[in-house]
Write a protein that holds these residues in place. Structure first.
Motif, mmCIF file in Angstrom:
data_model
loop_
_atom_site.group_PDB
_atom_site.id
_atom_site.type_symbol
_atom_site.label_atom_id
_atom_site.label_comp_id
_atom_site.label_asym_id
_atom_site.label_seq_id
_atom_site.Cartn_x
_atom_site.Cartn_y
_atom_site.Cartn_z
ATOM 1 N N ASN A 1 0.832 -1.210 0.000
ATOM 2 C CA ASN A 1 0.000 0.000 0.000
ATOM 3 C C ASN A 1 0.864 1.256 0.000
ATOM 4 O OD1 ASN A 1 -2.491 -1.132 -0.175
ATOM 5 N ND2 ASN A 1 -3.075 -0.800 1.951
ATOM 6 N N THR A 2 1.926 1.244 0.808
ATOM 7 C CA THR A 2 2.822 2.399 0.862
ATOM 8 C C THR A 2 3.491 2.630 -0.481
ATOM 9 O OG1 THR A 2 3.230 2.041 3.220
ATOM 10 C CG2 THR A 2 4.813 3.390 2.029
ATOM 11 N N ASN B 1 1.025 4.065 -2.816
ATOM 12 C CA ASN B 1 0.824 5.487 -2.550
ATOM 13 C C ASN B 1 1.978 6.317 -3.095
ATOM 14 O OD1 ASN B 1 -1.661 5.338 -1.232
ATOM 15 N ND2 ASN B 1 -0.706 4.874 0.742
ATOM 16 N N ALA C 1 1.632 6.493 -6.803
ATOM 17 C CA ALA C 1 0.573 7.418 -7.208
ATOM 18 C C ALA C 1 1.023 8.867 -7.032
ATOM 19 C CB ALA C 1 -0.689 7.152 -6.392
ATOM 20 N N ILE C 2 1.691 9.163 -5.888
ATOM 21 C CA ILE C 2 2.175 10.528 -5.670
ATOM 22 C C ILE C 2 3.186 10.910 -6.743
ATOM 23 C CG2 ILE C 2 3.515 11.970 -4.090
ATOM 24 C CD1 ILE C 2 2.264 10.403 -1.785
ATOM 25 N N ARG D 1 6.281 15.309 0.305
ATOM 26 C CA ARG D 1 5.219 14.334 0.587
ATOM 27 C C ARG D 1 5.789 13.015 1.095
ATOM 28 N NH1 ARG D 1 3.176 16.712 -4.998
ATOM 29 N NH2 ARG D 1 1.825 18.366 -4.180
ATOM 30 N N LEU E 1 5.017 11.130 4.775
ATOM 31 C CA LEU E 1 4.684 9.725 4.961
ATOM 32 C C LEU E 1 5.679 9.042 5.901
ATOM 33 C CD1 LEU E 1 3.604 8.359 1.448
ATOM 34 C CD2 LEU E 1 2.204 8.523 3.498
ATOM 35 N N GLU F 1 -4.269 3.823 9.173
ATOM 36 C CA GLU F 1 -4.590 4.311 7.825
ATOM 37 C C GLU F 1 -5.034 5.778 7.870
ATOM 38 O OE1 GLU F 1 -3.996 2.814 5.064
ATOM 39 O OE2 GLU F 1 -3.284 0.996 6.041
ATOM 40 N N ARG G 1 -3.168 9.116 6.016
ATOM 41 C CA ARG G 1 -3.923 10.031 5.148
ATOM 42 C C ARG G 1 -3.910 11.454 5.703
ATOM 43 N NH1 ARG G 1 -9.206 6.597 5.350
ATOM 44 N NH2 ARG G 1 -10.170 8.559 4.681
ATOM 45 N N LEU H 1 -0.532 13.320 5.099
ATOM 46 C CA LEU H 1 -0.410 13.928 3.762
ATOM 47 C C LEU H 1 -1.284 15.163 3.641
ATOM 48 C CD1 LEU H 1 -0.303 10.787 1.435
ATOM 49 C CD2 LEU H 1 1.505 12.467 1.799
ATOM 50 N N LEU I 1 -4.974 16.026 -3.836
ATOM 51 C CA LEU I 1 -4.416 15.081 -2.875
ATOM 52 C C LEU I 1 -5.118 15.203 -1.525
ATOM 53 C CD1 LEU I 1 -2.248 12.924 -2.495
ATOM 54 C CD2 LEU I 1 -0.686 14.718 -1.757
ATOM 55 N N VAL J 1 -6.884 11.877 -0.096
ATOM 56 C CA VAL J 1 -6.389 11.133 1.061
ATOM 57 C C VAL J 1 -7.179 11.423 2.320
ATOM 58 C CG1 VAL J 1 -4.070 11.035 0.118
ATOM 59 C CG2 VAL J 1 -4.670 12.881 1.676
#
Length: 608
Positions: A285-286, A289, A292-293, A314, A318, A365, A369, A372, A429, A433
């Motif tokens: 998942n990280t 992310n 995606a970023i 960013r 995280l 989680e 979010r 960010l 974003l 998020v």
């Protein structure tokens, strides 16, 4: 080893008589002691054990009869057989007196050698048999003591062992049930001993068949093992490892069981499997992310430098959120701690941030979010909003609603605000998020200051006991820092090739002359010996090997250095608590600022 020789005692006041008897009695395994008076004889009898005593009847002072009576009056000397030696005529009165005094026989002088030897032989053999019996008795006593000691030791081991020891007869009746078995299964021994192991449900039918199969194997050296659930009196079946050995040959056989409760191990295996799955899920998942970023940042960035700055910030947000969650073992973490972290990083100005809200914790989680979202809000405020001018301020408030939260970000005192012509990546974003499927995000572009409202439906819990607030260190984001790296030789000790390459590029861009890379402790120590360095960057761990030796050598050589590590301070060498730490993933500006501080500190020390 005890003395196996047989001892005779000859008591006579005439030395020649003693010599004559001694010569006649000599043989292998026999020791003949001499005494010239009753007193001397009694002293010897207190020291040695005698199989036979020859007493001269006629002796000055205490004669043979009186000595015999003294011997019979003492416990130690009473069992010694006595043969009187006399030169007197065969007087019945004297003979009776001798027998009354305990004599077993008489020898009349002059002594017939055959008679003497035959009589002595009898008592020699009796003495030898007595010695053998005594030796056998001592051996049996020692064996019994060893047996009892071994039995006590075995019982102590079985009773105190974490294993349960159970013995079953060939019909599966319980012959032995250790205290460890009582502790493990809750059944007292008196409820099972002498009864079938299936009667109270300790063994079920299938397990009983397994035990019968083990007993049926015609091999006493066979060893059996298996996993099976055995019944606990209160908790029901518990998982166990069972090891069985067959005892007895030919006659009735028994099955000795050693049982280990593996419930905790099974639970640990399940937890480990769950943690591995969860770790795999979080890592993917990280990475998704981050991907995606990166993709969206590249798509929306005006330039590569704009992308680099945005992506790095960013990624740092995280990373810091991960550190907060790691400290709380990934259970939950306070919202205030996340806000303090943004202040420490310089994203928010602690002196111009006004927060108001109850103490709450965010689920993992939700924490990632929100990290960010706050990073984007703080970055935008610093670039275009209230934090871009001296008089601006940010008002951050939140209210708790069940398991959800409503958070309001309101800016005041900044430049006049107008709605943007299009949606930037930062705004998208925040909406993505912080909102997602279980919440909503709205923004009001008011002229006096933008106001964001973020609503989350779950992932938030109230903190009943508010922890003491920690002091927040505000780190202002500096302007361009002159690192003074031009012409510097720098050692980088880093075992991750991509990270090493990134650090090398940053140092070269900052003007470093030579950057030497070392990927192991051995290589780093060799480099320090063969080259001269102005600075060093040291990873906290090199392929599992502690970096303490490198840090010690760097300090000894006077080379200023800092740690660059994904570990926290508590996992770095304890003797270097004052050494600067740059957390991975690092920010280029933090790297340059730290190196500049190291150089300035080194220059001051050299000047002093």
């Amino acid at each position: 080893m005890p003395d196996s020789s047989i001892r005779f005692l000859v008591v006579d006041d005439v030395a020649e008589n003693i010599t004559a008897l001694d010569a006649l009695l000599q043989r292998d395994g026999l020791i003949v002691d001499h005494a010239h008076s009753a007193a001397e004889a009694l002293e010897l009898m207190l020291v040695h054990d005698y199989a036979l005593a020859f007493l001269d009847v006629q002796m000055p002072g205490t004669d043979g009869y009186e000595l015999a009576e003294l011997m019979r009056s003492t416990e130690r000397t009473r069992p010694i057989p006595i043969i009187f030696v006399t030169a007197a005529d065969r007087d019945e009165t004297r003979r009776f007196r001798g027998y009354e005094a305990g004599a077993v026989d008489y020898i009349v002088k002059p002594i017939d050698p055959l008679i003497l030897k035959s009589k002595a032989e009898v008592f020699f053999r009796i003495g030898r048999q007595a010695k053998d019996l005594q030796r056998q008795r001592d051996e049996m006593r020692r064996i019994a003591l060893d047996r009892d000691r071994a039995a006590d030791l075995l019982r102590a081991h079985t009773d105190n062992s974490p294993l349960a020891f159970v013995t079953l007869n060939d019909d599966l009746t319980v012959a032995d049930w250790s205290q460890g078995a009582e502790r493990m299964f809750g059944w007292p021994a008196n409820s099972l001993l002498g009864r079938p192991a299936t009667e109270n449900g300790w063994l079920d039918a299938a397990q009983a068949d397994t035990m019968r199969g083990w007993l049926a194997v015609d091999n006493s050296t066979a060893r059996h093992s298996g996993e099976m659930p055995l019944s606990h009196t209160a908790r029901g079946p518990i998982p166990c490892e069972v090891y069985g050995s067959i005892l007895g040959n030919g006659g009735r056989r028994t099955l000795s069981l050693q049982i280990l409760d593996i419930g905790e191990r099974k639970q640990a295996e399940e937890v480990r499997s769950l943690l591995i799955r969860e770790l795999n899920h979080r890592i993917k998942n990280t990475l998704a992310n981050v991907q995606a970023i990166a993709r969206q940042g590249l798509r929306r960035a005006q330039s590569l430098d704009d992308f680099r700055k945005g992506f790095s910030g960013r990624l740092q947000a995280l990373s810091r959120a991960h550190s907060i969650l790691s400290d709380s073992t990934w259970s939950s973490a306070p919202l205030d701690q996340l806000i303090d972290d943004q202040i420490r990083a310089g994203t928010l100005d602690g002196e111009r941030l006004h927060r108001d809200g109850p103490a709450v914790e965010l689920a993992p989680e939700t924490m990632l979010r929100m990290a960010l979202a706050l990073h984007e809000l703080g970055t935008n405020a610093g670039k275009y909003g209230a934090l871009s001018v001296p008089g601006g301020a940010v008002h951050l408030s939140w209210t708790l609603a069940g398991t959800g939260i409503t958070l309001v970000w309101r800016e005041t005192g900044g430049p006049p605000v107008a709605p943007p012509q299009g949606h930037g990546f930062g705004s998208d974003l925040i909406a993505a998020v912080a909102g997602g499927e279980d919440g909503s995000v709205s923004v009001d572009w008011r002229p006096e200051g933008v106001e964001w409202t973020i609503r989350l439906a779950d992932g938030v819990t109230a903190i009943t006991a508010v922890p003491a607030s920690s002091e927040v260190m505000v780190i202002p984001a500096p302007a361009a820092v002159q690192t003074g790296l031009a012409g510097q030789n720098i050692l980088v000790v880093e075992d991750e090739p991509l990270v090493a390459l990134d650090i090398q590029a940053e140092l070269q861009d900052a003007g470093a002359k030579n950057v030497t890379m070392a990927r192991s402790v051995e290589a780093a120590l060799a480099a320090v010996v063969t080259e001269r360095f102005n600075l060093a960057l040291l990873d906290g761990n090199l392929k599992g090997e502690p970096v303490d030796p490198v840090a010690v050598v760097l300090r000894k050589e006077g080379i200023p250095f800092c740690f660059v590590s994904g570990y926290g301070r508590e996992h770095l060498p304890a003797d270097f608590a004052d050494t600067p730490l740059i957390q991975k993933p690092f920010r280029p500006d933090v790297l340059r600022r730290t190196l500049a501080d190291l150089l300035r500190s080194a220059s001051r020390c050299a000047a002093e």
